[in-house]
Design an enzyme around this catalytic site. Structure first.
Site, mmCIF file in Angstrom:
data_model
loop_
_atom_site.group_PDB
_atom_site.id
_atom_site.type_symbol
_atom_site.label_atom_id
_atom_site.label_comp_id
_atom_site.label_asym_id
_atom_site.label_seq_id
_atom_site.Cartn_x
_atom_site.Cartn_y
_atom_site.Cartn_z
ATOM 1 N N HIS A 1 85.061 7.917 86.770
ATOM 2 C CA HIS A 1 84.598 9.116 87.476
ATOM 3 C C HIS A 1 85.247 9.241 88.850
ATOM 4 O O HIS A 1 85.807 10.289 89.199
ATOM 5 C CB HIS A 1 83.074 9.040 87.612
ATOM 6 C CG HIS A 1 82.470 10.195 88.345
ATOM 7 N ND1 HIS A 1 81.898 11.273 87.707
ATOM 8 C CD2 HIS A 1 82.340 10.449 89.685
ATOM 9 C CE1 HIS A 1 81.463 12.130 88.609
ATOM 10 N NE2 HIS A 1 81.712 11.659 89.812
ATOM 11 N N GLU A 2 85.183 8.164 89.615
ATOM 12 C CA GLU A 2 85.738 8.199 90.964
ATOM 13 C C GLU A 2 87.266 8.290 90.949
ATOM 14 O O GLU A 2 87.871 8.858 91.854
ATOM 15 C CB GLU A 2 85.291 6.975 91.762
ATOM 16 C CG GLU A 2 83.780 6.852 91.934
ATOM 17 C CD GLU A 2 83.160 8.068 92.600
ATOM 18 O OE1 GLU A 2 83.857 8.743 93.389
ATOM 19 O OE2 GLU A 2 81.984 8.347 92.321
ATOM 20 N N HIS B 1 88.292 11.906 91.015
ATOM 21 C CA HIS B 1 88.302 12.448 92.382
ATOM 22 C C HIS B 1 89.551 11.960 93.139
ATOM 23 O O HIS B 1 90.225 12.741 93.818
ATOM 24 C CB HIS B 1 87.067 11.975 93.153
ATOM 25 C CG HIS B 1 85.769 12.514 92.647
ATOM 26 N ND1 HIS B 1 85.549 13.852 92.402
ATOM 27 C CD2 HIS B 1 84.588 11.889 92.367
ATOM 28 C CE1 HIS B 1 84.308 14.036 91.989
ATOM 29 N NE2 HIS B 1 83.702 12.859 91.955
#
Length: 375
Positions: A24-25, A28
């Site tokens: 997920h990170e 980003h």
């Protein structure tokens, strides 16, 4: 079957959540880097750093002692709302150009969206891998037998009936039929059935039942009272992407259905689980083999993507909502309004965390045991 031990469960939980938070990170991080934003910190977990290193770009990669999430802190993130501040304005122009706030609203939108999107991307490839190994259910939604006195029997459903759709939701396999019914206990559904050359619509009120697995976990499910065949067949590689997308859509539909039932009171809020329940199930599925564990990771990844898209301040969805408002208004909301919104979002998230943790502890029988000790 007995549940796995404590340390095995903790390890399975970390192996489930850790990679998904990292993925997920990473979404980003990479989209931010693509737009020229400097990442100051990439953290898996919160709290004091256990281990870490700084790369040549100046990003500190670290692991926190509390493995309940993670974050990427971009240059310029000086407040919860990521809005320009006096401190940001005082930065040199070259340094300010590498900050999050310096980017256009559409770039910030994509950077934030990339986290949940990467969770869905992980699930997309994971489902393809699982289907390539296990195959796909291909038996048609045809009734093989009917249990006497069941909901299907009372509604007049008979062996040989081909269930084309339920409530307008088209069915392709018997697995689709079973999954749709299981999610809707005590609901009145309209079955579209093909009998020979005739098409009929049959109303059925689904019965509620309690299903238990080999570990003693229970869940309230819908029961139709029919028998069918569940055949798994290998599928061509070209069909795997479409099957994966359908599986993701089905998982999202199931989540929305359950949340809607909880919101309307059709399903008890006690059925909502939190991190402790995920940890327990992680250990159980890991004890059954890597395919079961990987399938759980896939579902959890979809959950992470879905939850993070909810329009709650502090979650990615809250940021995306603010960027949409900024795009429409041609200017951002006032920093004060965003700060208050994020405080409210924090309160909601903390309350939800406490509630689901209470549910988890109750499901483990902790309060019953404490009551027995006190009594």
């Amino acid at each position: 079957m007995s549940s796995p031990g404590f340390f095995f469960t903790v390890l399975a939980f970390l192996l489930c959540i850790g990679p998904l938070v990292f993925v997920h990170e990473l979404g980003h991080y990479f989209v931010g880097r693509w737009f020229g934003v400097k990442a100051e910190t990439f953290s898996i977990g919160f709290g004091r750093e256990i281990l870490g290193w700084t790369d040549r770009r100046g990003t500190r990669w670290k692991v926190g002692w509390l493995p309940m999430g993670g974050y990427v802190r971009f240059a310029g993130d000086m407040n919860a709302a990521s809005t320009p501040s006096d401190e940001w304005l005082s930065l040199p122009a070259e340094e300010r150009a590498k900050t999050f706030q310096a980017k256009g609203v559409w770039q910030r939108f994509l950077i934030v969206l990339a986290g949940p999107a990467t969770n869905f991307l992980f699930a997309f490839f994971a489902f393809m891998a699982i289907f390539a190994i296990n195959g796909l259910p291909t038996s048609p939604p045809v009734i093989g037998g009917v249990v006497a006195g069941s909901a299907a029997d009372e509604a007049g459903i008979a062996p040989g009936d081909h269930v084309v759709a339920i409530d307008g939701h088209a069915l392709e396999t018997y697995a689709d039929l079973a999954a749709y019914v299981a999610l809707r206990p005590e609901q009145r559904l309209i079955f579209r059935i093909q009998r020979g050359s005739r098409i009929e619509e049959v109303p059925v009120t689904i019965r509620a039942d309690t299903a238990r697995d080999e570990f003693g976990n229970s869940a309230r499910v819908g029961r139709l009272g029919v028998v069918g065949t569940m055949i798994f067949s290998k599928v061509p590689v070209t069909e795997l992407p479409g099957a994966s997308l359908r599986a993701i859509a089905g998982s999202l539909e199931a989540m929305v259905a359950v949340l809607s039932q909880v919101a309307t009171g059709e399903r008890s809020v006690r059925e909502l689980g939190g991190p402790l329940k995920i940890a327990e199930v992680s250990g159980q599925q890991a004890s059954l083999g890597w395919i079961n564990f990987f399938a759980l990771m896939t579902i959890v990844s979809i959950n992470l993507g879905f939850i993070n898209l909810l329009p709650i301040p502090l979650l990615d969805g809250g940021h995306l909502l603010f960027y949409l408002i900024e795009g429409v208004r041609r200017r951002p909301l006032k920093p004060e309004a965003q700060e208050w919104a994020f405080r409210a979002g924090l309160t909601v998230l903390l309350a939800l965390m406490v509630f689901v943790t209470f549910n988890d502890l109750a499901s483990f029988g902790l309060f019953t045991k404490l009551g027995g000790l006190i009594g």
